[in-house]
Design a protein around this motif. Structure first.
Motif, PDB file in Angstrom:
ATOM      1  N   ARG A   1       0.785   8.271   0.628  1.00  0.00           N
ATOM      2  CA  ARG A   1      -0.367   7.688  -0.060  1.00  0.00           C
ATOM      3  C   ARG A   1      -0.516   6.213   0.295  1.00  0.00           C
ATOM      4  N   GLU A   2       0.584   5.498   0.405  1.00  0.00           N
ATOM      5  CA  GLU A   2       0.515   4.082   0.751  1.00  0.00           C
ATOM      6  C   GLU A   2      -0.006   3.900   2.178  1.00  0.00           C
ATOM      7  N   LEU A   3       0.434   4.730   3.110  1.00  0.00           N
ATOM      8  CA  LEU A   3      -0.105   4.673   4.472  1.00  0.00           C
ATOM      9  C   LEU A   3      -1.609   4.907   4.462  1.00  0.00           C
ATOM     10  N   TRP A   4      -2.040   5.933   3.734  1.00  0.00           N
ATOM     11  CA  TRP A   4      -3.464   6.266   3.658  1.00  0.00           C
ATOM     12  C   TRP A   4      -4.258   5.104   3.060  1.00  0.00           C
ATOM     13  N   LYS A   5      -3.750   4.507   1.973  1.00  0.00           N
ATOM     14  CA  LYS A   5      -4.450   3.403   1.333  1.00  0.00           C
ATOM     15  C   LYS A   5      -4.541   2.197   2.267  1.00  0.00           C
ATOM     16  N   ASN A   6      -3.509   1.943   3.043  1.00  0.00           N
ATOM     17  CA  ASN A   6      -3.549   0.838   3.998  1.00  0.00           C
ATOM     18  C   ASN A   6      -4.646   1.060   5.030  1.00  0.00           C
ATOM     19  N   THR A   7      -4.828   2.303   5.447  1.00  0.00           N
ATOM     20  CA  THR A   7      -5.897   2.621   6.390  1.00  0.00           C
ATOM     21  C   THR A   7      -7.255   2.385   5.749  1.00  0.00           C
ATOM     22  N   GLN A   8      -7.424   2.788   4.506  1.00  0.00           N
ATOM     23  CA  GLN A   8      -8.697   2.579   3.811  1.00  0.00           C
ATOM     24  C   GLN A   8      -9.002   1.097   3.678  1.00  0.00           C
ATOM     25  N   ASN A   9      -7.991   0.307   3.347  1.00  0.00           N
ATOM     26  CA  ASN A   9      -8.179  -1.137   3.209  1.00  0.00           C
ATOM     27  C   ASN A   9      -8.528  -1.771   4.550  1.00  0.00           C
ATOM     28  N   ALA A  10      -7.886  -1.319   5.617  1.00  0.00           N
ATOM     29  CA  ALA A  10      -8.176  -1.861   6.948  1.00  0.00           C
ATOM     30  C   ALA A  10      -9.600  -1.525   7.370  1.00  0.00           C
ATOM     31  N   LYS A  11     -10.052  -0.302   7.062  1.00  0.00           N
ATOM     32  CA  LYS A  11     -11.433   0.080   7.369  1.00  0.00           C
ATOM     33  C   LYS A  11     -12.418  -0.807   6.611  1.00  0.00           C
ATOM     34  N   ALA A  12     -12.138  -1.048   5.354  1.00  0.00           N
ATOM     35  CA  ALA A  12     -13.028  -1.885   4.540  1.00  0.00           C
ATOM     36  C   ALA A  12     -13.051  -3.315   5.087  1.00  0.00           C
ATOM     37  N   ASP A  13     -11.889  -3.833   5.472  1.00  0.00           N
ATOM     38  CA  ASP A  13     -11.815  -5.187   6.020  1.00  0.00           C
ATOM     39  C   ASP A  13     -12.591  -5.290   7.328  1.00  0.00           C
ATOM     40  N   SER A  14     -12.472  -4.283   8.188  1.00  0.00           N
ATOM     41  CA  SER A  14     -13.154  -4.342   9.486  1.00  0.00           C
ATOM     42  C   SER A  14     -14.672  -4.238   9.341  1.00  0.00           C
ATOM     43  N   GLN A  15     -15.128  -3.670   8.243  1.00  0.00           N
ATOM     44  CA  GLN A  15     -16.560  -3.540   7.997  1.00  0.00           C
ATOM     45  C   GLN A  15     -17.068  -4.626   7.055  1.00  0.00           C
ATOM     46  N   ASN A  16     -16.209  -5.608   6.799  1.00  0.00           N
ATOM     47  CA  ASN A  16     -16.528  -6.722   5.902  1.00  0.00           C
ATOM     48  C   ASN A  16     -16.984  -6.240   4.531  1.00  0.00           C
ATOM     49  N   LYS A  17     -16.380  -5.183   4.076  1.00  0.00           N
ATOM     50  CA  LYS A  17     -16.655  -4.677   2.730  1.00  0.00           C
ATOM     51  C   LYS A  17     -15.431  -4.929   1.879  1.00  0.00           C
ATOM     52  N   CYS A  18     -15.646  -5.038   0.601  1.00  0.00           N
ATOM     53  CA  CYS A  18     -14.483  -5.144  -0.268  1.00  0.00           C
ATOM     54  C   CYS A  18     -13.898  -3.741  -0.417  1.00  0.00           C
ATOM     55  N   SER A  19     -12.576  -3.694  -0.469  1.00  0.00           N
ATOM     56  CA  SER A  19     -11.948  -2.380  -0.606  1.00  0.00           C
ATOM     57  C   SER A  19     -12.263  -1.808  -1.974  1.00  0.00           C
ATOM     58  N   SER A  20     -12.289  -0.504  -2.046  1.00  0.00           N
ATOM     59  CA  SER A  20     -12.629   0.148  -3.308  1.00  0.00           C
ATOM     60  C   SER A  20     -11.521  -0.039  -4.331  1.00  0.00           C
ATOM     61  N   ASP A  21     -11.832   0.301  -5.528  1.00  0.00           N
ATOM     62  CA  ASP A  21     -10.893   0.185  -6.639  1.00  0.00           C
ATOM     63  C   ASP A  21      -9.609   0.931  -6.327  1.00  0.00           C
ATOM     64  N   GLU A  22      -8.460   0.265  -6.503  1.00  0.00           N
ATOM     65  CA  GLU A  22      -7.173   0.880  -6.193  1.00  0.00           C
ATOM     66  C   GLU A  22      -6.921   2.116  -7.048  1.00  0.00           C
ATOM     67  N   GLY A  23      -7.342   2.092  -8.284  1.00  0.00           N
ATOM     68  CA  GLY A  23      -7.172   3.261  -9.141  1.00  0.00           C
ATOM     69  C   GLY A  23      -7.940   4.451  -8.616  1.00  0.00           C
ATOM     70  N   TYR A  24      -9.139   4.197  -8.107  1.00  0.00           N
ATOM     71  CA  TYR A  24      -9.924   5.295  -7.530  1.00  0.00           C
ATOM     72  C   TYR A  24      -9.281   5.797  -6.254  1.00  0.00           C
ATOM     73  N   ASP A  25      -8.757   4.901  -5.432  1.00  0.00           N
ATOM     74  CA  ASP A  25      -8.080   5.329  -4.204  1.00  0.00           C
ATOM     75  C   ASP A  25      -6.923   6.264  -4.534  1.00  0.00           C
ATOM     76  N   ASP A  26      -6.136   5.903  -5.538  1.00  0.00           N
ATOM     77  CA  ASP A  26      -5.024   6.767  -5.949  1.00  0.00           C
ATOM     78  C   ASP A  26      -5.548   8.127  -6.416  1.00  0.00           C
ATOM     79  N   TYR A  27      -6.573   8.108  -7.266  1.00  0.00           N
ATOM     80  CA  TYR A  27      -7.164   9.352  -7.769  1.00  0.00           C
ATOM     81  C   TYR A  27      -7.687  10.210  -6.616  1.00  0.00           C
ATOM     82  N   TYR A  28      -8.411   9.581  -5.707  1.00  0.00           N
ATOM     83  CA  TYR A  28      -9.031  10.284  -4.576  1.00  0.00           C
ATOM     84  C   TYR A  28      -7.968  10.985  -3.727  1.00  0.00           C
ATOM     85  N   PHE A  29      -6.933  10.244  -3.318  1.00  0.00           N
ATOM     86  CA  PHE A  29      -5.884  10.836  -2.497  1.00  0.00           C
ATOM     87  C   PHE A  29      -5.133  11.921  -3.276  1.00  0.00           C
ATOM     88  N   ASP A  30      -4.773  11.628  -4.511  1.00  0.00           N
ATOM     89  CA  ASP A  30      -4.041  12.600  -5.340  1.00  0.00           C
ATOM     90  C   ASP A  30      -4.842  13.889  -5.503  1.00  0.00           C
TER      91      ASP A  30
END
Length: 108
Positions: free
Chosen positions: A69-98
């Motif tokens: 899950r941590e690897l996946w979240k790091n990828t999501q954060n990197a995608k958001a950073d590369s698109q100059n977007k703020c990363s989504s809510d961490e709680g939602y990221d956990d829920y989404y992956f889970d």
């Protein structure tokens, strides 16, 4: 090195290889989570069937799940950073992956 360390290290390497495929766009979130679940469940069944390895197979499954899950979240954060977007809510990221991990489909 004891047996549980070897099993954990092997499973983490497999998870990391799947993560690399996911980062490269060769698999989507659902495929990644499903494949990770197969790896984690397989490792869990193995240590459960070989109880001399560890008295707590759930701990191994938890460690592997959190690693994936941590690897996946790091990828999501990197995608958001590369698109100059703020990363989504961490709680939602956990829920989404889970959710995908447990149900094998995107949340509705």
């Amino acid at each position: 090195m004891n047996c549980i360390d070897a099993i954990e290290g092997t499973a983490k390497k497999i998870i990391l290889d799947f993560h690399t495929m996911h980062q490269l766009g060769e698999m989507d979130d659902t495929e990644f989570a499903r494949d990770i679940r197969i790896v984690i469940d397989g490792a869990g069944v193995f240590v459960t069937n070989n109880c001399e390895i560890t008295p707590n197979p759930e701990l191994l499954k938890t460690v592997l799940f959190e690693y994936a899950r941590e690897l996946w979240k790091n990828t999501q954060n990197a995608k958001a950073d590369s698109q100059n977007k703020c990363s989504s809510d961490e709680g939602y990221d956990d829920y989404y992956f889970d959710y995908i991990f447990r149900h094998g489909i995107y949340p509705q």
